[in-house]
Design a protein around this motif. Structure first.
Motif, PDB file in Angstrom:
ATOM      1  N   HIS A 212      36.371 -27.206  -1.276  1.00  0.00           N
ATOM      2  CA  HIS A 212      37.796 -27.135  -1.617  1.00  0.00           C
ATOM      3  C   HIS A 212      38.267 -28.384  -2.350  1.00  0.00           C
ATOM      4  CE1 HIS A 212      39.216 -29.934   1.535  1.00  0.00           C
ATOM      5  NE2 HIS A 212      38.237 -29.437   2.275  1.00  0.00           N
ATOM      6  N   GLU A 213      37.508 -29.475  -2.248  1.00  0.00           N
ATOM      7  CA  GLU A 213      37.878 -30.689  -2.973  1.00  0.00           C
ATOM      8  C   GLU A 213      37.880 -30.473  -4.486  1.00  0.00           C
ATOM      9  OE1 GLU A 213      35.869 -31.770   0.888  1.00  0.00           O
ATOM     10  OE2 GLU A 213      35.399 -30.467  -0.813  1.00  0.00           O
ATOM     11  N   ASN A 214      37.171 -29.444  -4.956  1.00  0.00           N
ATOM     12  CA  ASN A 214      37.101 -29.179  -6.396  1.00  0.00           C
ATOM     13  C   ASN A 214      38.241 -28.311  -6.904  1.00  0.00           C
ATOM     14  OD1 ASN A 214      34.632 -30.547  -6.432  1.00  0.00           O
ATOM     15  ND2 ASN A 214      33.458 -28.685  -6.053  1.00  0.00           N
ATOM     16  N   HIS A 215      39.007 -27.720  -5.991  1.00  0.00           N
ATOM     17  CA  HIS A 215      39.993 -26.722  -6.408  1.00  0.00           C
ATOM     18  C   HIS A 215      41.094 -27.313  -7.272  1.00  0.00           C
ATOM     19  CE1 HIS A 215      38.917 -23.739  -2.919  1.00  0.00           C
ATOM     20  NE2 HIS A 215      37.878 -24.113  -3.642  1.00  0.00           N
ATOM     21  N   LEU A 274      38.113 -16.236  -6.914  1.00  0.00           N
ATOM     22  CA  LEU A 274      39.556 -16.358  -6.698  1.00  0.00           C
ATOM     23  C   LEU A 274      39.876 -16.461  -5.207  1.00  0.00           C
ATOM     24  CD1 LEU A 274      40.720 -13.710  -9.313  1.00  0.00           C
ATOM     25  CD2 LEU A 274      41.095 -16.180  -9.460  1.00  0.00           C
ATOM     26  N   MET A 275      39.109 -15.733  -4.382  1.00  0.00           N
ATOM     27  CA  MET A 275      39.320 -15.805  -2.931  1.00  0.00           C
ATOM     28  C   MET A 275      39.072 -17.228  -2.425  1.00  0.00           C
ATOM     29  SD  MET A 275      40.001 -13.896  -0.180  1.00  0.00           S
ATOM     30  CE  MET A 275      39.357 -12.229  -0.192  1.00  0.00           C
ATOM     31  N   LEU A 276      38.047 -17.872  -2.947  1.00  0.00           N
ATOM     32  CA  LEU A 276      37.763 -19.253  -2.555  1.00  0.00           C
ATOM     33  C   LEU A 276      38.895 -20.183  -2.996  1.00  0.00           C
ATOM     34  CD1 LEU A 276      33.959 -19.345  -3.405  1.00  0.00           C
ATOM     35  CD2 LEU A 276      34.955 -19.619  -1.124  1.00  0.00           C
ATOM     36  N   LEU A 277      39.401 -19.972  -4.207  1.00  0.00           N
ATOM     37  CA  LEU A 277      40.499 -20.803  -4.703  1.00  0.00           C
ATOM     38  C   LEU A 277      41.778 -20.577  -3.893  1.00  0.00           C
ATOM     39  CD1 LEU A 277      39.934 -20.461  -8.552  1.00  0.00           C
ATOM     40  CD2 LEU A 277      39.603 -22.528  -7.171  1.00  0.00           C
ATOM     41  N   LYS A 281      46.288 -23.832   0.788  1.00  0.00           N
ATOM     42  CA  LYS A 281      47.688 -23.506   0.512  1.00  0.00           C
ATOM     43  C   LYS A 281      48.078 -23.804  -0.933  1.00  0.00           C
ATOM     44  CE  LYS A 281      52.367 -24.016   2.297  1.00  0.00           C
ATOM     45  NZ  LYS A 281      53.215 -24.584   3.386  1.00  0.00           N
ATOM     46  N   PRO A 282      47.717 -24.983  -1.493  1.00  0.00           N
ATOM     47  CA  PRO A 282      48.055 -25.224  -2.904  1.00  0.00           C
ATOM     48  C   PRO A 282      47.429 -24.177  -3.828  1.00  0.00           C
ATOM     49  CG  PRO A 282      47.437 -27.278  -1.837  1.00  0.00           C
ATOM     50  CD  PRO A 282      47.107 -26.185  -0.872  1.00  0.00           C
ATOM     51  N   GLY A 283      46.206 -23.744  -3.504  1.00  0.00           N
ATOM     52  CA  GLY A 283      45.555 -22.728  -4.324  1.00  0.00           C
ATOM     53  C   GLY A 283      46.301 -21.408  -4.263  1.00  0.00           C
ATOM     54  N   GLU A 329      45.994 -24.088   7.367  1.00  0.00           N
ATOM     55  CA  GLU A 329      46.267 -23.679   5.987  1.00  0.00           C
ATOM     56  C   GLU A 329      45.010 -23.607   5.139  1.00  0.00           C
ATOM     57  OE1 GLU A 329      47.726 -26.203   7.535  1.00  0.00           O
ATOM     58  OE2 GLU A 329      49.907 -26.211   7.260  1.00  0.00           O
ATOM     59  N   ASN A 330      44.014 -24.445   5.445  1.00  0.00           N
ATOM     60  CA  ASN A 330      42.758 -24.437   4.685  1.00  0.00           C
ATOM     61  C   ASN A 330      41.788 -23.471   5.362  1.00  0.00           C
ATOM     62  OD1 ASN A 330      40.313 -24.900   3.398  1.00  0.00           O
ATOM     63  ND2 ASN A 330      40.661 -27.091   3.188  1.00  0.00           N
ATOM     64  N   LEU A 331      41.630 -22.291   4.776  1.00  0.00           N
ATOM     65  CA  LEU A 331      40.808 -21.248   5.390  1.00  0.00           C
ATOM     66  C   LEU A 331      39.329 -21.596   5.395  1.00  0.00           C
ATOM     67  CD1 LEU A 331      42.574 -18.114   3.852  1.00  0.00           C
ATOM     68  CD2 LEU A 331      43.115 -19.351   5.952  1.00  0.00           C
TER      69      LEU A 331
END
Length: 368
Positions: A212-215, A274-277, A281-283, A329-331
């Protein structure tokens, strides 16, 4: 040479493993670049590699693979069929160890050699093998990124980058600071000439999204990955003007001839990306703010493939559902209780069983 061709045929038909091994040893001796019979021997090895048993035989004999590798690296007449034989033989897991020393010179053939890409892609299919191939490449890995910049990169480069991107070092290279590599990957998502390339680059992008650090970087204005990921899922449907204006500019007023990605597997991979992005929450806020739901709504109405449809439904639910409670919030970081995880696996199995029964029912339908 007829004798060499007969030797290859004899190896395939040999019931005795020792006899097959002896015949392959004789063929291997002819594969030296300085041997006049090398081109015919390479053709015989290529014919042998055309069957599962022949590939297994070659992969089990490191000397044969080394000889083919030396011949393929030479400028002699037999280099082309030797390299083609290596493409086939490298699909066998046992070929990894003897072919690792060939990795640097294979990368030196890029960007012009699709076959070299094919060998490297085959060798790196397993996650553990991908890390070893990446280490064997060393500084030569830069050649892959140069090949990606070519006007028409070999299609096999897509699956190779997908395989290697399972390793953190490869993802770091794809996410290099300038964004040049990412933008090239995103442009190739719509590569019109090759589903192999499209599947590979989408797979590489998906792998980059597991962290998620790359999102933030992927969704930034500098890279702006979202329109590239949504466009292959969007159709030419007309939307009300107020909805159209919610979409990224590149997705507005698409011409009637615009077509969605034709491969169901690639559509599913795009949805998974897209599901990963949408896992943070910001994604999710970013996807919602740029009209992603509208594209997914129209895709859901159009889609016929049950697996793609199921993935689309899950993503829509993430976007239109309530936000998780504070701290969850971070799934990608949420720990799922063991019992819930078991129930979710059971539901997935039930869903797959239902799809299987539906396919069987359709297959036994009576034509009228």
């Amino acid at each position: 040479m007829a004798a060499v061709a007969k030797e290859a045929a004899a190896m395939e038909e040999a019931n005795n493993e020792a006899a097959a091994s002896a015949a392959l040893s004789e063929l291997t001796a002819l594969l030296s670049p300085s041997c006049p019979a090398a081109p015919e021997a390479a053709e015989a090895a290529l014919a042998l590699s055309g069957s599962a048993s022949g590939r297994a035989l070659l992969a089990a004999h490191p000397a044969a693979l080394s000889a083919l590798s030396a011949l393929a690296a030479s400028a002699s007449r037999g280099s082309r069929p030797a390299l083609a034989a290596l493409v086939n033989a490298s699909s066998e897991p046992a070929a990894l160890e003897p072919l690792l020393p060939a990795v640097p010179w294979l990368s030196a053939l890029l960007p012009g050699s699709a076959a070299a890409c094919g060998v490297l892609a085959n060798l790196s299919r397993d996650a553990a093998a991908a890390a070893r191939v990446l280490r064997a490449l060393g500084p030569a890995a830069e050649a892959l990124l140069r090949a990606l910049s070519a006007a028409r990169p070999p299609a096999e480069l897509g699956p190779l980058l997908c395989n290697l991107s399972r390793a953190g070092e490869a993802r770091s290279a794809l996410l290099e600071p300038s964004g040049r590599v990412l933008r090239r990957l995103l442009a190739l998502v719509r590569c019109p000439d090759s589903a192999v390339m499209r599947r590979g680059v989408v797979g590489a992008l998906r792998n980059c999204c597991f962290q998620h650090e790359n999102h933030e970087r992927l969704l930034s204005a500098e890279v702006d990955a979202l329109p590239f990921l949504l466009l292959p899922l969007a159709g030419p449907e007309e939307l009300p003007e107020e909805e159209m204006e919610q979409l990224p500019v590149d997705l507005q007023y698409l011409p009637p001839e615009h077509r969605r990605e034709e491969e169901p597997e690639i559509r599913k991979m795009l949805l998974e990306t897209l599901m990963l992005l949408a896992a943070t929450k910001p994604g999710r806020l970013h996807l919602r703010s740029r009209g992603s739901y509208l594209v997914l709504r129209e895709l859901h109405a159009w889609e016929k493939d049950p697996e793609v449809l199921s993935t689309c439904q899950k993503l829509i639910q993430v976007l239109i559902g309530d936000e998780p409670e504070a701290g969850m919030e971070n799934l990608l970081e949420v720990t799922i209780p063991e019992e819930l995880e078991r129930r979710l696996r059971d539901l997935d199995r039930e869903e797959e069983e239902q799809r299987r029964k539906e396919r069987e029912h359709e297959g036994t339908g009576t034509a009228r």
